[in-house]
Structure formats: structure tokens, C-alpha cells
Enzyme design. Structure first.
Site, PDB file in Angstrom:
ATOM      1  N   PRO A 213       0.802  -1.154   0.177  1.00 55.16           N
ATOM      2  CA  PRO A 213      -0.043   0.043  -0.038  1.00 55.16           C
ATOM      3  C   PRO A 213       0.835   1.292  -0.058  1.00 55.16           C
ATOM      4  CG  PRO A 213      -0.369  -1.278   2.077  1.00 55.16           C
ATOM      5  CD  PRO A 213       0.751  -2.013   1.442  1.00 55.16           C
ATOM      6  N   GLU A 214       0.854   2.013  -0.889  1.00 57.12           N
ATOM      7  CA  GLU A 214       1.299   3.405  -0.933  1.00 57.12           C
ATOM      8  C   GLU A 214       0.261   4.539  -1.209  1.00 57.12           C
ATOM      9  OE1 GLU A 214       3.945   3.586  -4.534  1.00 57.12           O
ATOM     10  OE2 GLU A 214       4.378   1.324  -4.380  1.00 57.12           O
TER      11      GLU A 214
END
Length: 289
Positions: free
Chosen positions: A2-3
DNA sequence: ACGATACCCTGATGGC
DNA sequence: TGCCATCAGGGTATCG
């Protein structure tokens, strides 16, 4: 994985479910995923082989508080209570925050914390690989991970990027991944942004001219904006607050496509290790080096 | 101040 | 079918 786009999409799907809700109670199932104000400084409570259980009591995980808003900076979420206290949530590699209405089924494995809300809905933090974590502080700005973050990549004015890069004598990819320099960019979006503007990932950040840095800043902002709109990229674990998968992985031009044809010019995409991360680029479009 | 390296962790994957 | 090695990648700590 997850960015910024995944965390922002999670924030947007979570916030309406939590706003104005009172936390009835909170349970911390694994004390070593959380860090409280009285824990020793440093990153996570868990260090190497020695497990340091947090001194946080469950009641400190915002129990009895009313949730006022959900903030984000880079990849860090901050759930803010009306008394100002803040619960920081970092998803690490495999972390998830799930919300479900009363009675709905929720996963049970690798669940490290659970909150019950006054409408009988539940929120839970699940993280199989445990690279993520929870922090609690009196205010958002006192959350240790929040304090170390650079400006947020989604809201950074593109013309500010050149100044940040000018001081970084290291590969542009390493600079983009440095959360203290710029918060939110991870391996996927670093490669995608560099491909969009034709910059080789190994080019030294400080040697990128101001006009090219400006174009990189603009491309990065547009890329992140589009990825948020698409609900982020779901490669395996990422899910929004109610389990929804993202769709931006379908628009990746280079990430995960090593050995395949560049969508711009047809050249075979190359891959290698840079800043300890798998890096994919097009030797023709990003040939500058 | 920077870069390289080791480590944290689990699940998926591929070879035998 | 199972076993083992390898890889993935968010971070931090530590050493050079």
C-alpha cells in the site's frame, strides 16, 4: 505494497463510516504491534528477536473517544478523536483496516486490534506480515512516524520538487522512496512516475534539471491522482475499508512488466535492483543514462 | 550525510 | 503430494 493512493482511498472509504462515532471499546490482541506515548522511542515496539510488548492499554486505543476525522500524510493514516488524541495506523506491506456493520462477518486471522463503535459496527486492524503498526499520541503531530515525514506527495506543488531533489546526491529512485524527503511514494509509483517522464531510475537526483524535475513533479501528482480515483492498486493484499479491491494495477506501464514490451515504444522492459528494490524501466524511453 | 546491508514477517510460487 | 528455497516489500537499526 500500500502506497499513497491505496492509503488515501482507504481514508476516503473509512472516514464516512467513522465520523462522529464513539469508540465503545478497543481490544489489542497483539501488544507488539502498537506503540504508546510511554514506550521507548524508536520505530516499532518490536525490535529484532526481542519482543517488547507495548505499555499501551487497550483503553488508550481511543476507547470512549469520539472520532472527529481521518487524516493522512504519505502512507500514514491518523484517526483523530475530538479530544485531539491521534491513533496512527501504518499498513506496512500487508496491513488492512476493515470496517463492517453490526453482525457482518469479518476476518479473524492475523487480526491485531479491534474497535467496537456506538452504532455496533466494528473496525479491525489485520496485518499478516506485521510490517505495519499502530501508534497513539496526545496529538497527531506527536505521532513519531508522522513527525519524520516529508511533504505529502499528493499535495506537493510540482515546482517544489526541484528544490528537494537538488540536495540528494543519490539515484532519483532512492530519493523518491525516501519518506523523509517526500512522503507517500513507494516502489510501484516511483517506477511508474519515472517511466512517464523518461527519467532513468539510476540518474542522480541532483543532476536532474529544474524543468525536468518540474515535469516529474507534475507527472507524479497526476499519476497519484489517477491511482486514487481508480481505488489504488490491488496486487494481493490491499483492500479498501469494506473489502473493495482497487483497479489501478491494470494501468501499470512498467511495474511487474519486466521482459514485456514497453507500452510506449515496444522495447523490452529491463529490470534490476536499485535502492534494494526491484526496479523496472524502459531502456529506450528512459535511456538517458 | 549517505549508502549498503541485515532484519522483521507470512504467503505465494517454483523446483525437485 | 510435500518439502525447501526464494521472493516480495513497508520500514528501522547499524555499520562503513
Amino acid at each position: 505494497m500500500p502506497e499513497l493512493p491505496e492509503v488515501e482511498h482507504l481514508r476516503r472509504t473509512l472516514e464516512p463510516r467513522l465520523l462522529g462515532r464513539r469508540v465503545v471499546d478497543a481490544t489489542l490482541h497483539r501488544r507488539d504491534v502498537a506503540v504508546g506515548p510511554k514506550d521507548p522511542p524508536g520505530g516499532f515496539a518490536r525490535q529484532r528477536a526481542v519482543v517488547r510488548p507495548s505499555r499501551l492499554r487497550a483503553a488508550q486505543l481511543l476507547a470512549d473517544a469520539t472520532i472527529e476525522r481521518v487524516d493522512r500524510r504519505g502512507k500514514l493514516l491518523a484517526i483523530i478523536a475530538s479530544d485531539g488524541r491521534a491513533l496512527g495506523v501504518h499498513l506496512g506491506m500487508s496491513g488492512q483496516l476493515f470496517w463492517a456493520p453490526a453482525g457482518a462477518r469479518l476476518p479473524t486471522d492475523h487480526v491485531h486490534a479491534t474497535w467496537r463503535l456506538d452504532d455496533r459496527s466494528r473496525l479491525l486492524f489485520r496485518d499478516p506480515r506485521r510490517f505495519g503498526g499502530l501508534w497513539l499520541a496526545e496529538t497527531r503531530d506527536e505521532l513519531p512516524p508522522w513527525r519524520g515525514l516529508g511533504p505529502d506527495a499528493l499535495t506537493l506543488p510540482p515546482e517544489h520538487l526541484a528544490g528537494l531533489l537538488a540536495k540528494a546526491r543519490r539515484p532519483i529512485k532512492a530519493a523518491l522512496l525516501d519518506q523523509g524527503l517526500l512522503a507517500g511514494v513507494g516502489n510501484i509509483y516511483a517506477d511508474e512516475a519515472l517511466h512517464r517522464v523518461g527519467i532513468h531510475p539510476a540518474e542522480l537526483a541532483c543532476e536532474i534539471s529544474a524543468p525536468r524535475a518540474l515535469r516529474l513533479g507534475e507527472a507524479l501528482r497526476e499519476l497519484l491522482r489517477l491511482a486514487v480515483e481508480a481505488g489504488g492498486s490491488t496486487l494481493r493484499d490491499y483492500r479498501a475499508a469494506e473489502g473493495q479491491a482497487g483497479a489501478f494495477q491494470l494501468q501499470h506501464a512498467v511495474y511487474g512488466r519486466a521482459g514485456q514490451a514497453c507500452l510506449t515504444c515496444g522495447e523490452v522492459l529491463e529490470s534490476g535492483m536499485l535502492a534494494q528494490r526491484t526496479t523496472v524501466w524502459c531502456p529506450r524511453c528512459q535511456g538517458g543514462l
